[in-house]
Each structure stands twice: as C-alpha cells, then as structure tokens.
Enzyme design. Structure first.
Site, PDB file in Angstrom:
ATOM      1  N   ASP A  25       0.837  -1.204   0.000  1.00  0.00           N
ATOM      2  CA  ASP A  25       0.000   0.000   0.000  1.00  0.00           C
ATOM      3  C   ASP A  25       0.872   1.254   0.000  1.00  0.00           C
ATOM      4  OD1 ASP A  25      -2.293   1.498   0.037  1.00  0.00           O
ATOM      5  OD2 ASP A  25      -2.723   1.175   2.155  1.00  0.00           O
ATOM      6  N   GLY A  26       0.350   2.301  -0.613  1.00  0.00           N
ATOM      7  CA  GLY A  26       1.010   3.606  -0.533  1.00  0.00           C
ATOM      8  C   GLY A  26       1.636   4.094  -1.833  1.00  0.00           C
ATOM      9  N   ASN A  73     -10.540  -2.939  -6.518  1.00  0.00           N
ATOM     10  CA  ASN A  73      -9.739  -1.987  -7.314  1.00  0.00           C
ATOM     11  C   ASN A  73     -10.297  -1.754  -8.719  1.00  0.00           C
ATOM     12  OD1 ASN A  73      -6.471  -2.957  -5.933  1.00  0.00           O
ATOM     13  ND2 ASN A  73      -7.865  -1.334  -5.293  1.00  0.00           N
TER      14      ASN A  73
HETATM   15  C1  FPP Z   1      -1.979   0.180  -3.324  1.00  0.00           C
HETATM   16  O1  FPP Z   1      -1.488   1.495  -3.322  1.00  0.00           O
HETATM   17  C2  FPP Z   1      -1.409  -0.553  -4.440  1.00  0.00           C
HETATM   18  C3  FPP Z   1      -2.151  -1.075  -5.466  1.00  0.00           C
HETATM   19  C4  FPP Z   1      -3.605  -0.943  -5.556  1.00  0.00           C
HETATM   20  C5  FPP Z   1      -1.507  -1.762  -6.596  1.00  0.00           C
HETATM   21  C6  FPP Z   1      -0.266  -2.533  -6.290  1.00  0.00           C
HETATM   22  C7  FPP Z   1       0.532  -2.639  -7.540  1.00  0.00           C
HETATM   23  C8  FPP Z   1       1.872  -2.648  -7.621  1.00  0.00           C
HETATM   24  C9  FPP Z   1       2.750  -2.677  -6.449  1.00  0.00           C
HETATM   25  C10 FPP Z   1       2.615  -2.615  -8.917  1.00  0.00           C
HETATM   26  C11 FPP Z   1       2.274  -3.653  -9.900  1.00  0.00           C
HETATM   27  C12 FPP Z   1       2.279  -5.020  -9.326  1.00  0.00           C
HETATM   28  C13 FPP Z   1       3.090  -6.021  -9.754  1.00  0.00           C
HETATM   29  C14 FPP Z   1       2.954  -7.377  -9.181  1.00  0.00           C
HETATM   30  C15 FPP Z   1       4.113  -5.818 -10.773  1.00  0.00           C
HETATM   31  P1  FPP Z   1      -2.515   2.690  -3.501  1.00  0.00           P
HETATM   32  O2  FPP Z   1      -2.614   3.030  -4.926  1.00  0.00           O
HETATM   33  O3  FPP Z   1      -3.828   2.345  -2.856  1.00  0.00           O
HETATM   34  O4  FPP Z   1      -1.795   3.802  -2.675  1.00  0.00           O
HETATM   35  P2  FPP Z   1      -2.473   5.002  -1.878  1.00  0.00           P
HETATM   36  O5  FPP Z   1      -3.229   4.366  -0.730  1.00  0.00           O
HETATM   37  O6  FPP Z   1      -1.293   5.772  -1.409  1.00  0.00           O
HETATM   38  O7  FPP Z   1      -3.348   5.748  -2.824  1.00  0.00           O
END
Ligand code: FPP
Length: 253
Positions: A25-26, A73
C-alpha cells in the site's frame, strides 16, 4: 542501520515465515508526495516487487503472496486500472527470465476470469512454464478478495453436499481445499505498508493465526532493509495459537 548483508545473515539464522503475505500500500501517496502521477507510484512499486521477491528468495522463504489488485480496485478510475494492467503485463514479460532461472513457481489467486487477455495470457503462460519450479512460489493476488474467495468456496461446498460428495459435517480441510490458496502453506506473517492498519479483504480465512506487522514505509520505498526489519519484528514475537505462553515454552523445550 546495519549493513543489509549482515542483517540478512542474522535474520536467516532465526525462524522465518514459511509463507509471507504483503499488502502493498502507498503507491499513490508516494507519487503524490513527489507531485507525480499515481501511475508512477505503481511503477516504482513494481521495482519493490522485484527487490522483495529477490530478497525473500535469498532468505529461503518458500511462499510469498503479494496483494497486487483487489476485487474492489476495478472501481478505481479507468485510466488507473488500465495503467495497472499494462504494468502487470510488462512485469510478466520483464521478470519471466528471472522467475524461471531462480526456481520460482508463479501462481495467481483471485477472480482471474475478470483479467483482460493482455494480462491473462502472459500470466497463464508463465504459470504453465514455471509449474515444476520448487524453490519458491510467488503468488499474485489479482482481482482478489477474501470475502469473494470465501463465498465461492461456500458455494462449491454446497454443490458438493448436494451431489453427495460431502456427507455429514464438512471439515476445515474440505473447506480449505476449495479456497484459491489451496496447496499453499498457512500464511505466517502479513506485512502492510504505508501506515494503514487494516486487513482490506486480504487472506481473511488464511490470516486467522498469522502475525501482522504494520509499517509506515510507503510500498515504493519498501526494499530489502525494510523487509529485514519487519522480519526481525516477526522473529521477536511469540506465536501461541490459542495456547498459554507456558504451554508454548514447554512444547519448544
Ligand atoms: C496500493 O497502493 C497498491 C495497489 C492498488 C496496486 C499494487 C501494484 C503494484 C505494487 C505494482 C504492480 C504489481 C506487480 C505485481 C508488478 P494505492 O494506490 O492504494 O496507494 P495510496 O493508498 O497511497 O493511494
């Protein structure tokens, strides 16, 4: 901070989770804090995916499950969903060689039928060609939700009962055999980054006796040193599984 190689050797000497789950997350906040588009946070986050997989593999962790895209998501803005799907595709092509050369089996859990062909096709291909690898299983939770997983397992069980394949009271083992995580070891540790203290529909059944470690670091900044710190927190915990501390100590001696 202790040098990473030294810390890694130290962490390796103590019990490690057999199965580590991570709620990554983040990414969005990392990008926003730098005045950059959210997708750049996801891109930097995929570099963390590579580094954390490498470090877990070096440590000998047998199973790593990464929460890459939740069932919820899909409701994000369409450009962000499309960007994440492109990143996943890119990751599957770029990491193919490393996964195969390092004895890693790529696996995926979730409602995979919802994924577009541009992700589903390379995912299926890499799952097939890596199926016999035994050193580590890397599971991507994609279009994954714990409630959704439990619901489909409950439906599966009801169908088996109607067909007379399960009689009497169903057992935990029969139920677990219908979960998407079937065949994976129990999850010992779940790490969530970015300072949020929530489970967010990740491994709800499987996390029943997991240790949780919440860290403030945003996922794109979460690399080997941060993983080693979290593992040290895990190693300092006493896991009791409903027993008393005395019982646990007596069983260990
Ligand atoms: C949460 O951060 C993260 C996600 C919803 C996506 C995770 C994806 C990756 C780490 C990259 C692609 C994955 C792979 C396996 C290559 P957020 O967007 O909710 O962050 P925020 O809470 O700060 O908005």
């Amino acid at each position: 901070m202790e040098a990473t190689a030294e810390l890694e050797a130290k962490v390796k000497q103590r019990p490690l989770p057999r199965h580590l789950g991570i709620i990554m997350d983040g990414n969005g906040r990392w990008a926003e804090s730098k005045g950059r588009p959210r997708l750049e946070g996801h891109r930097e986050g995929s570099t963390s995916v590579r580094e954390i997989t490498r470090c877990a593999r070096r440590l000998g962790i047998k199973a790593l499950t990464l929460y890459a895209f939740s069932a919820q998501n899909w409701s994000r803005p369409s450009e962000e969903v499309a960007g994440l799907m492109e990143l996943l595709r890119e990751y599957l092509f770029k990491e193919r060689r490393e996964i195969l050369d390092n004895g890693i089996r790529l696996h995926a859990i979730g409602d995979l039928d919802k994924l577009p062909g541009l992700v589903r096709d390379p995912l299926d291909e890499l799952r097939d060609v890596s199926a016999d690898n035994r050193d580590m299983v890397l599971t991507l939770a994609l279009s994954y939700g714990g409630r959704e997983e439990l619901l489909q397992a409950a439906k599966g069980l009801a169908e088996m009962m109607l067909r007379g394949e399960v009689t009497g009271h169903p057992t935990e083992a029969q139920f677990e055999s219908l979960l998407w995580t079937q065949g994976l070891p129990p999850v010992d540790l779940i790490i969530r980054t970015s300072g949020e203290h929530r489970v967010s529909n990740f491994l709800l059944w499987q996390g029943a006796y997991a240790e949780y470690v919440f860290v403030d670091t945003l996922w794109p900044d979460f690399r080997a040193p941060q993983l080693l710190d979290a593992l040290q927190v895990y190693q300092a915990r006493e896991r009791r599984f409903g027993l008393t501390g005395e019982q646990v100590k007596a069983a260990a001696s």
